[in-house]
Scaffold this motif. Structure first.
Motif, PDB file in Angstrom:
ATOM      1  N   GLY A 158      35.071  36.368  40.987  1.00 54.44           N
ATOM      2  CA  GLY A 158      36.088  35.297  41.609  1.00 54.44           C
ATOM      3  C   GLY A 158      35.642  34.517  42.921  1.00 54.44           C
TER       4      GLY A 158
ATOM      5  N   THR B   8      39.475  34.023  43.144  1.00 58.03           N
ATOM      6  CA  THR B   8      38.734  32.649  43.952  1.00 58.03           C
ATOM      7  C   THR B   8      39.834  32.462  44.565  1.00 58.03           C
ATOM      8  OG1 THR B   8      40.180  32.183  41.857  1.00 58.03           O
ATOM      9  CG2 THR B   8      38.047  32.165  41.628  1.00 58.03           C
TER      10      THR B   8
ATOM     11  N   PHE C 152      39.723  37.872  38.655  1.00 58.98           N
ATOM     12  CA  PHE C 152      38.188  36.464  38.540  1.00 58.98           C
ATOM     13  C   PHE C 152      39.646  35.782  39.626  1.00 58.98           C
ATOM     14  CE2 PHE C 152      37.890  32.422  36.889  1.00 58.98           C
ATOM     15  CZ  PHE C 152      36.491  32.546  37.301  1.00 58.98           C
TER      16      PHE C 152
ATOM     17  N   SER D  68      34.278  31.029  43.783  1.00 59.08           N
ATOM     18  CA  SER D  68      34.771  29.874  44.379  1.00 59.08           C
ATOM     19  C   SER D  68      34.494  29.451  45.173  1.00 59.08           C
ATOM     20  CB  SER D  68      35.837  31.408  45.665  1.00 59.08           C
ATOM     21  OG  SER D  68      35.221  31.683  46.739  1.00 59.08           O
TER      22      SER D  68
END
Length: 230
Positions: A9, A168, A164, A13
């Motif tokens: 994540g 982000t 995850f 991002s």
């Protein structure tokens, strides 16, 4: 695998910044109070993470079926191979147009929901916009969902996707609070990083499955040797 989910994540991002950054920048926050603004962006991201976790619940449930019949190692290897194959399918320049056609109908339905909730800047609207954002077609999310199947449990799959989503969040909060400046600096690299992430995750899952098989063989051999000695 949970550590891997957060790291995926965090790294992916950059992709989120390129794809969803304009949406985060355009959210109907409409406030000059920095704490109010931060809370609204948090609600938006929590809605997005809730959608990911819900998908993860379903993925883990699918994986649980494989585990129940003793196919956990096969599941891990198969998930890894499938992720790598998906990468080559989605990010092959010839296939990208086909993938976009398949996802256009989903995009249109989700965008219709966006138009409705973009009309006001209430906390509820921001949260629902986040939930809808999680429904948008995304190669990284699909790859992560495939790896969530390998958790072999519905709760573990939900936690995997939640981590995850949390990975982000820092980048998505940053672009929301700083505007388009950050996005323009990182935009050139976002498309290149997704195939790399997918291949790394796929290889990790294949190795995990193969290592499990090797460990099982060693255990069986040791047990047989012990019985022979007695």
């Amino acid at each position: 695998m949970f550590y891997a989910a957060f790291i995926i994540g965090l790294v992916s991002s950059l992709h989120c910044l390129g794809m969803c950054g304009p949406l985060a920048f355009a959210l109907p926050v409409r406030t000059t109070n920095k704490w109010n603004k931060l809370f609204k962006y948090l609600l938006y991201n929590l809605g997005r993470i809730l959608t990911y976790a819900s998908f993860g619940l379903v993925s883990g449930l699918i994986g649980k079926g494989f585990v129940a019949v003793g196919l956990q190692k096969v599941l891990s290897v198969s998930a890894g191979v499938l992720i790598i194959m998906t990468i080559f399918f989605i990010y092959n320049p010839i296939k990208i147009g086909l993938f976009n056609q398949l996802t256009n109908s989903i995009n249109q339905k989700v965008k219709a929901g966006f138009q409705k909730y973009f009309q006001n800047s209430s906390f509820t609207s921001l949260f629902i916009l986040g939930v809808l954002n999680g429904l948008l077609p995304c190669g990284v999310v699909y790859i992560t969902l495939l790896s969530a199947i390998a958790t072999g449990d519905s709760i573990s799959g939900a936690i995997y996707m939640m981590l995850f989503g949390l990975g982000t969040m820092p980048m998505m909060l940053a672009v929301g609070l700083t505007g388009n400046i950050l996005r323009e600096k990182i935009k050139p690299v976002f498309f290149k990083i997704v195939p790399l992430i997918g291949c790394i995750v796929g290889v990790m899952l294949v190795m995990r499955g193969l290592n499990s098989s090797a460990s099982s063989n060693v255990t069986i051999h040791s047990c047989c040797h012990s019985q022979t000695c007695h």
